[in-house]
Design a protein around this motif. Structure first.
Motif, mmCIF file in Angstrom:
data_model
loop_
_atom_site.group_PDB
_atom_site.id
_atom_site.type_symbol
_atom_site.label_atom_id
_atom_site.label_comp_id
_atom_site.label_asym_id
_atom_site.label_seq_id
_atom_site.Cartn_x
_atom_site.Cartn_y
_atom_site.Cartn_z
ATOM 1 N N THR A 183 89.769 41.689 4.660
ATOM 2 C CA THR A 183 89.005 42.054 5.346
ATOM 3 C C THR A 183 89.744 42.484 6.526
ATOM 4 O O THR A 183 90.016 42.852 7.564
ATOM 5 C CB THR A 183 88.403 40.786 6.183
ATOM 6 O OG1 THR A 183 87.600 40.212 5.423
ATOM 7 C CG2 THR A 183 86.946 40.703 7.031
ATOM 8 N N LYS A 184 88.487 43.902 7.099
ATOM 9 C CA LYS A 184 88.324 44.648 7.731
ATOM 10 C C LYS A 184 86.994 45.278 8.472
ATOM 11 O O LYS A 184 86.386 45.908 7.607
ATOM 12 C CB LYS A 184 88.801 45.919 7.414
ATOM 13 C CG LYS A 184 89.553 46.881 8.563
ATOM 14 C CD LYS A 184 90.049 46.528 10.053
ATOM 15 C CE LYS A 184 90.943 47.580 10.467
ATOM 16 N NZ LYS A 184 92.183 47.618 11.978
ATOM 17 N N GLN A 185 87.223 44.898 10.227
ATOM 18 C CA GLN A 185 86.336 45.308 10.424
ATOM 19 C C GLN A 185 86.078 46.240 11.411
ATOM 20 O O GLN A 185 86.865 46.226 11.908
ATOM 21 C CB GLN A 185 85.759 44.134 11.302
ATOM 22 C CG GLN A 185 84.330 44.312 12.430
ATOM 23 C CD GLN A 185 82.774 43.906 11.812
ATOM 24 O OE1 GLN A 185 82.545 43.533 11.118
ATOM 25 N NE2 GLN A 185 82.315 45.631 11.603
ATOM 26 N N TYR A 186 85.189 47.673 11.611
ATOM 27 C CA TYR A 186 84.911 48.456 11.970
ATOM 28 C C TYR A 186 83.999 48.418 14.108
ATOM 29 O O TYR A 186 82.775 47.606 12.675
ATOM 30 C CB TYR A 186 85.427 49.949 10.968
ATOM 31 C CG TYR A 186 86.328 50.069 10.923
ATOM 32 C CD1 TYR A 186 87.517 50.463 12.188
ATOM 33 C CD2 TYR A 186 86.380 50.555 9.699
ATOM 34 C CE1 TYR A 186 89.131 50.704 11.007
ATOM 35 C CE2 TYR A 186 87.852 50.142 8.869
ATOM 36 C CZ TYR A 186 88.528 51.074 9.705
ATOM 37 O OH TYR A 186 89.945 51.119 9.119
ATOM 38 N N PRO A 187 84.133 49.236 14.755
ATOM 39 C CA PRO A 187 82.965 49.110 15.229
ATOM 40 C C PRO A 187 81.212 48.864 14.558
ATOM 41 O O PRO A 187 80.453 47.951 14.774
ATOM 42 C CB PRO A 187 82.907 50.063 16.399
ATOM 43 C CG PRO A 187 84.584 50.572 16.544
ATOM 44 C CD PRO A 187 84.909 49.693 14.867
ATOM 45 N N ALA A 188 80.926 50.007 13.996
ATOM 46 C CA ALA A 188 79.736 50.012 12.971
ATOM 47 C C ALA A 188 79.539 49.846 11.635
ATOM 48 O O ALA A 188 78.819 50.012 11.135
ATOM 49 C CB ALA A 188 79.758 51.531 13.299
ATOM 50 N N VAL A 189 80.811 49.236 10.782
ATOM 51 C CA VAL A 189 80.699 48.487 9.683
ATOM 52 C C VAL A 189 82.049 47.871 9.446
ATOM 53 O O VAL A 189 83.032 48.061 9.776
ATOM 54 C CB VAL A 189 81.273 49.910 8.500
ATOM 55 C CG1 VAL A 189 82.267 50.197 8.626
ATOM 56 C CG2 VAL A 189 80.740 49.258 6.981
ATOM 57 N N ARG A 190 81.905 46.695 8.537
ATOM 58 C CA ARG A 190 82.345 45.797 7.875
ATOM 59 C C ARG A 190 83.269 47.207 6.538
ATOM 60 O O ARG A 190 82.527 46.558 5.812
ATOM 61 C CB ARG A 190 82.021 44.514 7.436
ATOM 62 C CG ARG A 190 83.393 44.168 6.888
ATOM 63 C CD ARG A 190 82.550 41.617 6.946
ATOM 64 N NE ARG A 190 82.708 41.745 8.400
ATOM 65 C CZ ARG A 190 83.393 40.417 8.742
ATOM 66 N NH1 ARG A 190 83.570 39.850 7.515
ATOM 67 N NH2 ARG A 190 83.035 40.288 9.713
ATOM 68 N N ALA A 191 84.403 47.326 6.946
ATOM 69 C CA ALA A 191 84.632 48.614 5.781
ATOM 70 C C ALA A 191 85.279 47.626 4.644
ATOM 71 O O ALA A 191 85.095 47.951 2.724
ATOM 72 C CB ALA A 191 86.303 49.209 6.256
ATOM 73 N N ASN A 192 85.645 46.345 4.264
ATOM 74 C CA ASN A 192 86.570 45.544 3.307
ATOM 75 C C ASN A 192 85.927 43.722 3.886
ATOM 76 O O ASN A 192 85.633 43.683 4.681
ATOM 77 C CB ASN A 192 87.840 45.393 3.738
ATOM 78 C CG ASN A 192 88.762 46.789 2.609
ATOM 79 O OD1 ASN A 192 89.265 47.428 2.857
ATOM 80 N ND2 ASN A 192 87.620 47.186 1.599
ATOM 81 N N ASP A 193 85.597 43.206 3.040
ATOM 82 C CA ASP A 193 84.733 42.018 3.483
ATOM 83 C C ASP A 193 85.924 40.960 2.105
ATOM 84 O O ASP A 193 84.556 40.794 1.349
ATOM 85 C CB ASP A 193 83.039 41.795 3.520
ATOM 86 C CG ASP A 193 83.131 40.770 3.481
ATOM 87 O OD1 ASP A 193 83.363 39.707 4.026
ATOM 88 O OD2 ASP A 193 81.280 40.366 3.465
#
Length: 506
Positions: A13-23
């Motif tokens: 999982t990788k969360q950026y401020p505007a979007v969850r790129a990998n969930d």
């Protein structure tokens, strides 16, 4: 005992401020497997690859390498494990030679002279045309891509990650690359292959993982799928069919006559007696292998290079051979360069501010003040109209996926209502749905009476949208040929400069 998987991702999982790129992404790659990762622009593919390569750290999840849990701290750590990656956006230093760039990514067991010899050997073995002594700034996009691939191959990788590796390669070069990849696979190297070209995935890959919105939505054997079924898995639908109506030709918009330009760079291409026309209401395509004068021709047409002889380039009868880019835009010529970041957009500027590179609607011409509310509204409309996945007008250009930035830049110029639009590599690295949208917008612009000149190394794209074709080879252009009269084989032969044999009338 059965060998463990070469690579496993568990709950990444990788969360950026505007979007969850990998969930919660899961992925398993076997030794020697060519494994495709498919998804629309912004689905999370590139983020996942960067996590595997150590360039991005995940917020949660586990990575296993040959059955052992690992935390890949950096690209150097990844390379030490045996993981190499070729990025979609290249990571080369412009001021260094190809060999020096390759040398930087290797341990220093070899001298530069030895690296030069190894590059020549590997490039020759795999049919990749690379001159190790050329400065990178003198290379076309396709040539830079070959340098990246050779650099990766020199590390003898156990896992090779390729992000859109064929986006600017000719069909012949793609076939040679596939021979290379199959050879690597047979020798036990695993390959993670990101591509939007469904035919390639079906022809090359053993397995396919599909991402949508950062989540895994399916795993299939691509050899048992159709392009339509893969499209449905990726974007939830099949791309719309393009409506290519007969051209309604208007006046001559762009006329190039006797354009000759000596090369400025020792590794550039001299343009010789270039001549062709583009009329209002038609799309003319320029085909050719990268490095045959496309960059030099685009610079002369856009105004970046203003050395063209007077009268050699005219726009609706007006001499623009030595006019500035701004003067050309004021007369209706808009241009989309092949390099998105650094030429089409300033990476660190917001999408709103990037509008100002070629559009001045939000500028008070008397005072010079910027109406940022109007500029942001204009940017938001581009994001909406062209379905760009971004955090909004304030998002930095570099934060977008390559395909989404391409949609934004093409949209920026289309929305300016140009009289002549020149586009270089319009759908490079763009998913099938977005590519269909861009091509549809170009056809709609043509039907509205705009003249379009499209430079592309995607022959299928040129055949799909163009009314006429010319080929550029060694700084010269062929006579034009109606697309309906052309074949892939004929255009491929012309790419070697063999059009004189055909005696086709312009």
């Amino acid at each position: 005992m059965t060998a463990p998987p070469r690579l496993e991702l568990l709950g990444i999982t990788k969360q950026y401020p505007a979007v969850r790129a990998n969930d919660g992404v899961a992925l398993t790659v076997a030794p020697g497997q060519i494994h495709a990762v498919l998804g629309e622009n912004g689905a999370g593919k590139s983020t996942m690859m960067k996590i595997i390569y150590g360039a991005v750290k995940p917020d949660a999840g586990e990575i296993r390498w040959n059955g052992q849990s690992v935390q890949i701290a950096s690209p150097a750590h990844a390379r030490a494990l045996g993981i190499s990656m070729v990025y979609q956006h290249f990571s080369l230093f412009d001021t260094l030679t190809a060999a020096e760039n390759v040398w930087l990514g290797l341990d220093k067991a070899m001298s530069l002279a030895q690296v030069i010899e190894r590059i020549r050997a590997v490039a020759g073995e795999y049919g990749l045309d690379v001159d190790p002594l050329r400065p990178v700034h003198s290379l076309s996009v396709g040539e830079r891509q070959r340098v990246e691939i050779v650099r990766a191959l020199l590390t003898n990788p156990k896992l090779l990650i390729l992000d859109e590796p064929t986006s600017v390669l000719t069909p012949q070069a793609v076939e040679k690359l596939f021979v290379t990849l199959r050879k690597l696979s047979a020798n036990g190297c695993s390959i993670l292959y990101i591509s939007h070209k469904l035919d390639e995935i079906r022809a090359l890959c053993h397995h396919c993982t599909v991402l949508r919105g950062g989540k895994v939505t399916g795993e299939v054997d691509p050899t048992k799928e159709t392009n339509a079924s893969l499209s449905r898995l990726m974007i939830g639908a099949e791309p719309p069919q393009l409506q290519h109506r007969p051209a309604k030709l208007g006046e001559v918009a762009l006329a190039v006559r006797g354009l000759a330009l000596p090369k400025e760079d020792p590794f550039g291409t001299t343009l010789e007696r270039i001549g062709f026309e583009v009329r209002a209401g038609e799309i003319v395509g320029i085909a050719g292998v990268s490095g045959n004068g496309q960059q030099e021709l685009m610079a002369a047409l856009s105004g970046e290079d203003r050395r063209a002889p007077a009268g050699s380039v005219t726009l609706f009868g007006q001499d623009i051979a030595q006019a500035s880019p701004m003067a050309r835009r004021r007369q209706g010529l808009h241009f989309v360069p092949e390099e998105r970041l650094g030429r089409g957009a300033v990476p660190t500027l917001s999408l709103a501010h990037n509008v100002l590179l070629t559009r001045t609607e939000g500028v008070n011409r008397r005072t010079g003040w910027l109406d940022m509310a109007a500029i942001r509204a204009q940017s938001a409309e581009l994001i909406r109209r062209f379905n760009v996945k971004a955090g909004g007008p304030e998002s930095a250009a570099k934060s977008l996926s390559g395909g989404n930035l391409q949609k934004y830049l093409v949209g920026r110029e289309i929305a300016a209502n140009p009289k002549l639009l020149i586009v270089s590599q319009p759908t490079w690295g763009v998913d099938v749905g977005a590519a269909a949208q861009i091509r549809g917008e170009l056809l709609a612009l043509r039907d509205a009476g705009c003249a379009l000149l499209v430079v592309s190394e995607e022959l299928d794209e040129l055949f799909e949208i163009c009314d006429r074709l010319v080929v550029i080879a060694q700084g010269r252009v062929s006579p034009s040929i109606a697309t309906k009269d052309a074949t892939i084989e004929r255009i491929g032969a012309w790419m070697s400069g063999l059009w004189e044999r055909d005696h086709v009338e312009a």
